[in-house]
Design an enzyme around this catalytic site. Structure first.
Site, short mmCIF file in Angstrom:
data_model
loop_
_atom_site.label_atom_id
_atom_site.label_comp_id
_atom_site.label_asym_id
_atom_site.label_seq_id
_atom_site.Cartn_x
_atom_site.Cartn_y
_atom_site.Cartn_z
N CYS A 75 31.86 48.36 49.32
CA CYS A 75 32.75 47.99 50.22
C CYS A 75 33.77 47.36 49.61
CB CYS A 75 32.15 47.17 51.05
SG CYS A 75 30.54 47.77 52.17
N VAL A 76 33.53 46.78 48.53
CA VAL A 76 34.58 45.88 47.97
C VAL A 76 35.33 46.51 46.51
CG1 VAL A 76 33.75 43.90 48.82
CG2 VAL A 76 32.84 44.51 46.43
#
Length: 372
Positions: free
Chosen positions: A364-365
């Site tokens: 996600c990052v």
């Protein structure tokens, strides 16, 4: 214990008014991405990368007292990825010094691309290659997961990264996020209806219209849809927390315990069932593999919104960056599965429990920039 039905829920209250303003600017005047889609395609994620893009969180209005722990996890991920490929961290000027201090000299911190938060998978550009040395980028018109969080800066991140890299940039004809779409690099996508066929992203658009826009943006011809879980986490159930493409015709699904009966457990079982039957865009049968998830009664975190997703791993050059959660048996089994799937890569397992309380993980990052 079953997984709570409110992953990343504590983020929702941050800055709805500003988010609405950004939505108004990002849903007008889309430049069509389809013109290049016949040539350019988003590759599968195990290709070689030029670099990884990340973003430094610094908002107490979003993270509150959790901010310092989340920053520590972001720095750990960045330092680990930087062992294998260059990492560029986008940071606001006021927090750049802290980002440099915590990330170390192996990570390049820049201040020319302001950010609201750390979810570069969703706010960043989707890079495409043409197989002949060409590279471009598509923006998915990030709107704070349906106007749930302030995103005035993040709405501009995709275009600004593309400009920094110096590649052509266009906007897709839909609103979405990188974590909402998985691609096999050979024409097949998978996604949840709950994230994309949703009036908080794409009001007035039919599933068929959204599918056409996705295929144009990604250079694909087929979408495998899952129902997903609507309205119970900020992403409306991103596919990359549960199902991932390994290669054309090969997918991996994180499975719940047999005793888990919550909405996410039912969703995972449906995803596995659907992936066990279709063919890919090129006519290949789909080979769906299982990755056993942890027992939530045995993980370190007791946070109700915690996301314990081994499937949310990140592939970088020569390594797989994944997480461990404290269920030692499941952690070891997940490591063994990833080592079997990627025998030529180093398997790194990190404690990112602070980030997990925000309902996200390593994939996600991070946002990969593939080599052209």
């Amino acid at each position: 214990m079953t997984r709570a039905l409110n992953r990343r829920g504590f983020l929702v209250a941050a800055g709805v008014t500003a988010a609405g303003a950004a939505l108004a600017t990002t849903t007008q005047g889309f430049a069509r991405a389809s013109a290049a889609a016949g040539t350019f395609r988003v590759p599968v994620e195990d290709v070689r990368h030029t670099r990884t893009w990340m973003a430094w969180p610094d908002s107490t209005s979003i993270w509150g007292g959790k901010l310092s722990g989340v920053q520590a996890d972001i720095a750990l991920i960045a330092r680990t990825v930087a062992k294998y490929e260059p990492v560029v961290m986008c940071a606001n000027p006021g927090s750049a010094a802290k980002a440099r201090s915590m990330c170390g000299s192996s990570v390049t911190v820049i201040t020319s691309i302001p950010v609201d938060d750390c979810w570069t998978r969703d706010s960043g550009p989707v890079f495409r290659t043409d197989g002949a040395g060409g590279l471009d980028a598509v923006g998915l018109n990030f709107n704070g997961w349906g106007n749930k969080q302030a995103h005035a800066k993040d709405a501009l991140v995709a275009g600004r990264i593309a400009a920094w890299v110096g590649v052509p940039f266009s906007r897709a004809d839909l609103v979405g996020e990188g974590g909402a779409v998985e691609q096999d690099g050979a024409g097949t996508l998978m996604a949840t209806r709950s994230s994309l066929v949703n009036r908080n992203r794409n009001p007035g658009m039919s599933e068929r219209q959204i599918e056409a826009a996705m295929c144009a943006a990604y250079g694909a011809s087929k979408v495998i849809w899952f129902d997903g879980v609507r309205g119970q986490d900020i992403t409306d159930d991103h596919v990359d927390a549960t199902s991932r493409f390994l290669a054309p015709g090969e997918a991996l699904v994180q499975m719940p315990l047999a005793t888990d009966t919550d909405a996410y457990a039912r969703d995972a079982r449906q995803q596995y069932s659907i992936l066990s039957t279709p063919t890919t865009a090129t006519g290949l049968p789909m080979d769906a593999m299982r990755l056993q998830g942890p027992d939530y009664d045995r993980i370190r975190s007791t946070n109700r919104d915690f996301l314990a997703s081994y499937a949310n791993f990140y592939l970088c050059n020569d390594a797989v960056i994944s997480a461990h959660f404290g269920d030692t048996k499941a952690d070891a089994a997940a490591r063994a599965t990833l080592a079997r799937l990627y025998p030529d890569r180093v398997i790194e397992q990190l404690d990112i429990d602070r980030l997990g309380t925000g309902g996200g993980g390593i994939h996600c990052v991070t946002q990969q920039q593939p080599a052209a």
